[in-house]
Design a protein around this motif. Structure first.
Motif, PDB file in Angstrom:
ATOM      1  N   LYS A  76       0.990  -1.085   0.020  1.00 24.05           N
ATOM      2  CA  LYS A  76       0.009  -0.021   0.123  1.00 24.05           C
ATOM      3  C   LYS A  76       0.916   1.518   0.004  1.00 24.05           C
ATOM      4  O   LYS A  76       0.754   2.007  -0.826  1.00 24.05           O
ATOM      5  CB  LYS A  76      -0.712  -0.070   1.410  1.00 24.05           C
ATOM      6  N   VAL A 123      -6.735  -0.697  -0.282  1.00 20.91           N
ATOM      7  CA  VAL A 123      -7.570  -0.150   0.898  1.00 20.91           C
ATOM      8  C   VAL A 123      -8.452  -1.462   1.346  1.00 20.91           C
ATOM      9  O   VAL A 123      -8.924  -1.688   2.404  1.00 20.91           O
ATOM     10  CB  VAL A 123      -8.130   1.157   0.788  1.00 20.91           C
ATOM     11  N   TRP A 149      -9.322   3.028   5.471  1.00 18.53           N
ATOM     12  CA  TRP A 149      -9.230   4.151   5.306  1.00 18.53           C
ATOM     13  C   TRP A 149      -8.458   5.291   5.869  1.00 18.53           C
ATOM     14  O   TRP A 149      -8.092   6.102   5.590  1.00 18.53           O
ATOM     15  CB  TRP A 149     -10.597   4.978   4.440  1.00 18.53           C
ATOM     16  N   ASP A 186      -5.186   4.415   5.375  1.00 22.13           N
ATOM     17  CA  ASP A 186      -4.639   5.046   3.845  1.00 22.13           C
ATOM     18  C   ASP A 186      -4.151   6.536   4.179  1.00 22.13           C
ATOM     19  O   ASP A 186      -3.169   6.955   3.825  1.00 22.13           O
ATOM     20  CB  ASP A 186      -5.831   5.186   3.102  1.00 22.13           C
TER      21      ASP A 186
END
Length: 203
Positions: free
Chosen positions: A45, A87, A116, A119
């Motif tokens: 990520k 995500v 999120w 994130d």
């Protein structure tokens, strides 16, 4: 180790690994295999976020060739989709972690899923890294460095605040006072059946 401590450590590992070569074309070499699933997902990520950070820098070059800019825009669009997919993978991991939690009758839902929040945590790690680079510059004015130091101090405070907030959210999920409800991101602009410009061109 708390989840946020682990995530922050992995994010910075990814950022530092990227900057060994500082090349947006370099393929990811994830040090975590899928047997360490959350570590694998967090590293991947952040790698996507890091590459996209630099693509966003490159595309803002006022001298960039328009054809190259369009190619980069397509790349950024693809990266955004990959970011969203990651995500959702992280949220699936969280859902599995709390699958057997007994949810309280008065449990509440959060405005965003934990992934999120993660994130934003990943993007924050990039902001801290690059603001530190600005503070460490030897070719900048004292005024620039002082302004960046002020911003860096705020980012570091945000890191502390976000760490606490994420840990509290995970604790709420663990004790059943909040419950997860994940909405898959139904992005439309990359879908040929949903973007009017794309499906009009197929006729």
């Amino acid at each position: 180790m708390k989840f946020t401590e682990k995530a922050w450590q992995i994010f910075n590992q990814s950022i530092n690994d990227y900057h060994i070569y500082d090349d947006v074309n370099r393929t990811i070499e994830n040090p975590y295999d899928e047997s360490n699933l959350i570590e694998h997902l967090l590293y991947k990520k952040n790698w996507i976020d890091t590459v996209q950070w630099h693509l966003e820098d490159i595309i803002r070059d006022p001298q960039i060739d328009p054809v190259e800019a369009l190619s980069l825009k397509r790349w950024i669009d693809k990266s955004n989709q990959e970011r969203t997919d990651m995500v959702e993978y992280v949220d699936s991991w969280f859902l599995q972690q709390y699958a057997n939690v007994e949810v309280k009758a008065d449990a509440k839902i959060n405005t965003e899923s934990p992934a999120w929040a993660v994130d934003r945590f990943s993007i924050l790690s990039l902001k801290v890294y690059h603001m530190q680079q600005e503070v460490d510059r030897t070719d900048a004015t004292p005024e620039h460095i002082a302004a960046c130091q002020t911003k860096l101090d705020i980012l570091k405070q945000q890191h502390q605040d976000m760490s606490i907030a994420i840990e509290e959210l995970l604790e709420d999920f663990q004790n059943g006072s909040k419950y997860m409800k994940v909405y898959k991101q139904m992005k439309m602009y990359n879908d040929e059946s949903l973007n009017p410009v794309l499906y009009a061109n197929k006729k």
